[in-house]
Design a protein around this motif. Sequence first.
Motif, PDB file in Angstrom:
ATOM      1  N   ALA A  78       2.208 -56.886 -18.839  1.00 51.47           N
ATOM      2  CA  ALA A  78       2.496 -55.664 -18.083  1.00 51.47           C
ATOM      3  C   ALA A  78       1.765 -54.464 -18.678  1.00 51.47           C
ATOM      4  O   ALA A  78       1.195 -53.647 -17.944  1.00 51.47           O
ATOM      5  N   MET A  79       1.760 -54.355 -19.997  1.00 53.15           N
ATOM      6  CA  MET A  79       1.099 -53.225 -20.632  1.00 53.15           C
ATOM      7  C   MET A  79      -0.417 -53.291 -20.434  1.00 53.15           C
ATOM      8  O   MET A  79      -1.078 -52.265 -20.236  1.00 53.15           O
ATOM      9  N   LYS A  80      -0.975 -54.499 -20.457  1.00 51.80           N
ATOM     10  CA  LYS A  80      -2.410 -54.647 -20.172  1.00 51.80           C
ATOM     11  C   LYS A  80      -2.712 -54.218 -18.746  1.00 51.80           C
ATOM     12  O   LYS A  80      -3.716 -53.549 -18.476  1.00 51.80           O
ATOM     13  N   MET A  81      -1.839 -54.600 -17.807  1.00 58.58           N
ATOM     14  CA  MET A  81      -2.043 -54.234 -16.410  1.00 58.58           C
ATOM     15  C   MET A  81      -1.914 -52.728 -16.219  1.00 58.58           C
ATOM     16  O   MET A  81      -2.670 -52.115 -15.448  1.00 58.58           O
ATOM     17  N   LEU A  82      -0.971 -52.130 -16.930  1.00 63.84           N
ATOM     18  CA  LEU A  82      -0.829 -50.670 -16.862  1.00 63.84           C
ATOM     19  C   LEU A  82      -2.092 -49.974 -17.350  1.00 63.84           C
ATOM     20  O   LEU A  82      -2.550 -49.001 -16.752  1.00 63.84           O
ATOM     21  N   LEU A  83      -2.652 -50.482 -18.420  1.00 65.67           N
ATOM     22  CA  LEU A  83      -3.865 -49.877 -18.977  1.00 65.67           C
ATOM     23  C   LEU A  83      -5.021 -49.984 -17.989  1.00 65.67           C
ATOM     24  O   LEU A  83      -5.848 -49.071 -17.876  1.00 65.67           O
ATOM     25  N   LEU A  84      -5.070 -51.091 -17.250  1.00 59.39           N
ATOM     26  CA  LEU A  84      -6.129 -51.292 -16.265  1.00 59.39           C
ATOM     27  C   LEU A  84      -5.944 -50.425 -15.022  1.00 59.39           C
ATOM     28  O   LEU A  84      -6.917 -50.015 -14.399  1.00 59.39           O
ATOM     29  N   THR A  85      -4.691 -50.157 -14.666  1.00 60.26           N
ATOM     30  CA  THR A  85      -4.428 -49.477 -13.388  1.00 60.26           C
ATOM     31  C   THR A  85      -4.159 -47.989 -13.524  1.00 60.26           C
ATOM     32  O   THR A  85      -4.400 -47.233 -12.588  1.00 60.26           O
ATOM     33  N   SER A  86      -3.652 -47.532 -14.658  1.00 59.29           N
ATOM     34  CA  SER A  86      -3.375 -46.104 -14.797  1.00 59.29           C
ATOM     35  C   SER A  86      -3.119 -45.700 -16.244  1.00 59.29           C
ATOM     36  O   SER A  86      -2.028 -45.932 -16.775  1.00 59.29           O
ATOM     37  N   ARG A  87      -4.106 -45.060 -16.861  1.00 63.81           N
ATOM     38  CA  ARG A  87      -3.886 -44.539 -18.206  1.00 63.81           C
ATOM     39  C   ARG A  87      -2.859 -43.410 -18.186  1.00 63.81           C
ATOM     40  O   ARG A  87      -2.130 -43.192 -19.160  1.00 63.81           O
ATOM     41  N   THR A  88      -2.778 -42.692 -17.056  1.00 63.58           N
ATOM     42  CA  THR A  88      -1.816 -41.589 -16.947  1.00 63.58           C
ATOM     43  C   THR A  88      -0.404 -42.063 -17.227  1.00 63.58           C
ATOM     44  O   THR A  88       0.367 -41.371 -17.910  1.00 63.58           O
ATOM     45  N   PHE A  89      -0.048 -43.237 -16.713  1.00 67.72           N
ATOM     46  CA  PHE A  89       1.304 -43.734 -16.930  1.00 67.72           C
ATOM     47  C   PHE A  89       1.394 -44.734 -18.070  1.00 67.72           C
ATOM     48  O   PHE A  89       2.482 -44.939 -18.623  1.00 67.72           O
ATOM     49  N   TYR A  90       0.271 -45.346 -18.442  1.00 69.56           N
ATOM     50  CA  TYR A  90       0.300 -46.245 -19.597  1.00 69.56           C
ATOM     51  C   TYR A  90       0.760 -45.488 -20.841  1.00 69.56           C
ATOM     52  O   TYR A  90       1.592 -45.979 -21.614  1.00 69.56           O
ATOM     53  N   ILE A  91       0.227 -44.304 -21.039  1.00 70.62           N
ATOM     54  CA  ILE A  91       0.507 -43.547 -22.258  1.00 70.62           C
ATOM     55  C   ILE A  91       2.009 -43.273 -22.430  1.00 70.62           C
ATOM     56  O   ILE A  91       2.583 -43.624 -23.472  1.00 70.62           O
ATOM     57  N   PRO A  92       2.688 -42.651 -21.446  1.00 77.06           N
ATOM     58  CA  PRO A  92       4.114 -42.387 -21.660  1.00 77.06           C
ATOM     59  C   PRO A  92       4.987 -43.642 -21.650  1.00 77.06           C
ATOM     60  O   PRO A  92       5.995 -43.700 -22.359  1.00 77.06           O
ATOM     61  N   ILE A  93       4.597 -44.665 -20.876  1.00 81.83           N
ATOM     62  CA  ILE A  93       5.395 -45.897 -20.861  1.00 81.83           C
ATOM     63  C   ILE A  93       5.293 -46.601 -22.213  1.00 81.83           C
ATOM     64  O   ILE A  93       6.286 -47.118 -22.734  1.00 81.83           O
ATOM     65  N   ALA A  94       4.102 -46.608 -22.800  1.00 80.30           N
ATOM     66  CA  ALA A  94       3.909 -47.267 -24.098  1.00 80.30           C
ATOM     67  C   ALA A  94       4.786 -46.645 -25.178  1.00 80.30           C
ATOM     68  O   ALA A  94       5.130 -47.305 -26.164  1.00 80.30           O
ATOM     69  N   ARG A  95       5.167 -45.382 -25.011  1.00 81.64           N
ATOM     70  CA  ARG A  95       5.960 -44.681 -26.021  1.00 81.64           C
ATOM     71  C   ARG A  95       7.466 -44.872 -25.851  1.00 81.64           C
ATOM     72  O   ARG A  95       8.234 -44.429 -26.704  1.00 81.64           O
ATOM     73  N   LEU A  96       7.891 -45.509 -24.769  1.00 79.78           N
ATOM     74  CA  LEU A  96       9.328 -45.656 -24.516  1.00 79.78           C
ATOM     75  C   LEU A  96       9.955 -46.722 -25.413  1.00 79.78           C
ATOM     76  O   LEU A  96       9.286 -47.632 -25.892  1.00 79.78           O
ATOM     77  N   SER A  97      11.258 -46.610 -25.574  1.00 78.19           N
ATOM     78  CA  SER A  97      12.011 -47.562 -26.389  1.00 78.19           C
ATOM     79  C   SER A  97      12.215 -48.869 -25.626  1.00 78.19           C
ATOM     80  O   SER A  97      12.178 -48.896 -24.392  1.00 78.19           O
ATOM     81  N   PRO A  98      12.430 -49.972 -26.374  1.00 78.26           N
ATOM     82  CA  PRO A  98      12.708 -51.255 -25.718  1.00 78.26           C
ATOM     83  C   PRO A  98      13.855 -51.129 -24.714  1.00 78.26           C
ATOM     84  O   PRO A  98      14.826 -50.428 -24.951  1.00 78.26           O
ATOM     85  N   GLY A  99      13.745 -51.816 -23.629  1.00 76.00           N
ATOM     86  CA  GLY A  99      14.738 -51.723 -22.556  1.00 76.00           C
ATOM     87  C   GLY A  99      14.266 -50.742 -21.506  1.00 76.00           C
ATOM     88  O   GLY A  99      13.983 -51.120 -20.361  1.00 76.00           O
ATOM     89  N   LEU A 100      14.155 -49.491 -21.887  1.00 80.36           N
ATOM     90  CA  LEU A 100      13.645 -48.482 -20.957  1.00 80.36           C
ATOM     91  C   LEU A 100      12.161 -48.729 -20.679  1.00 80.36           C
ATOM     92  O   LEU A 100      11.688 -48.522 -19.559  1.00 80.36           O
ATOM     93  N   LYS A 101      11.437 -49.185 -21.687  1.00 91.71           N
ATOM     94  CA  LYS A 101      10.015 -49.476 -21.494  1.00 91.71           C
ATOM     95  C   LYS A 101       9.835 -50.554 -20.420  1.00 91.71           C
ATOM     96  O   LYS A 101       9.012 -50.403 -19.504  1.00 91.71           O
ATOM     97  N   GLU A 102      10.592 -51.629 -20.507  1.00100.04           N
ATOM     98  CA  GLU A 102      10.479 -52.705 -19.529  1.00100.04           C
ATOM     99  C   GLU A 102      10.865 -52.221 -18.131  1.00100.04           C
ATOM    100  O   GLU A 102      10.223 -52.571 -17.136  1.00100.04           O
ATOM    101  N   ALA A 103      11.926 -51.401 -18.049  1.00100.57           N
ATOM    102  CA  ALA A 103      12.401 -50.925 -16.752  1.00100.57           C
ATOM    103  C   ALA A 103      11.371 -50.033 -16.068  1.00100.57           C
ATOM    104  O   ALA A 103      11.068 -50.197 -14.882  1.00100.57           O
TER     105      ALA A 103
END
Length: 269
Positions: free
Chosen positions: A8-33
């Motif tokens: 999922a994180m690889k796909m986020l990086l490919l599709t949107s750095r704008t949202f990859y950055i803040p999602i990568a910083r989230l805590s477990p659980g919230l990150k997956e959601a």
Amino acid sequence: MNKLLKDAMKMLLLTSRTFYIPIARLSPGLKEAVASAYLCMRAIDEIEDHPDLPVAVKVELLEGISRILEESGGADDYTALFSPYKEALPPVSLRIHDWIVLCPKLAAGFVTKSTAKMSRQMSEWVEKGWDIKTEEDLDYYTYCVAGAVGELLSDLWKWYDGTESDPAKAVAFGRGLQAVNILRNRKEDMVRGVDFFPDQWSQETMIQYTKRNLMLADAYINELKPGPARNFCRIPFELARGTLKAITSGVGKLNRKQVTEIVDGLGTT
């Protein structure tokens, strides 16, 4: 980190750095959601905006996804739906079931309900050729494809740690980001025959519309209690505000250095 989250994180990086950055910083659980939510939305957005699929096929796929989500269907249902078009569809769309599975069970209902609703609404916009004539039309379109994402994020903030937020301002948060995208992508949209500007609107009129929604988005973020929700929202908001500034100055978009400077300049609360 499990394999699905890595994917999922690889796909986020490919599709949107704008949202990859803040999602990568989230805590477990919230990150997956949140990753699940974003990738599901991206999956249907790629179908809506697909440059080659006929209108009838887009409608079939978007309505099919909505139906499968509403009926709690499984991987086989998506495989059957996508099979005739799998060569044309991007990986992020083909793997929508994986993104649903990624979401923590107690949050999955929010993601599936919102994605089902958005997918059906996107199919309606595809059918009518994104015909936007008035500000009311624009408000409804930006709600369907982005304001509803603001609502979903607010549901996830509350699920995770009880963070409360203003529903109307949550919609403005999504709407403001989408309005920036409309301005940034106007030339490309016009080439494919789509105009999101209401009749008689100039670029300046759309800029003012965008600024009004970003002002409400700023208030939405400032009213969130200190913590992951506020930290998350601040990044795409500041990137959108920076992009709008670039557009108004005639540059059009931020370069990688400017993106890094904006993100690095944001602290946590």
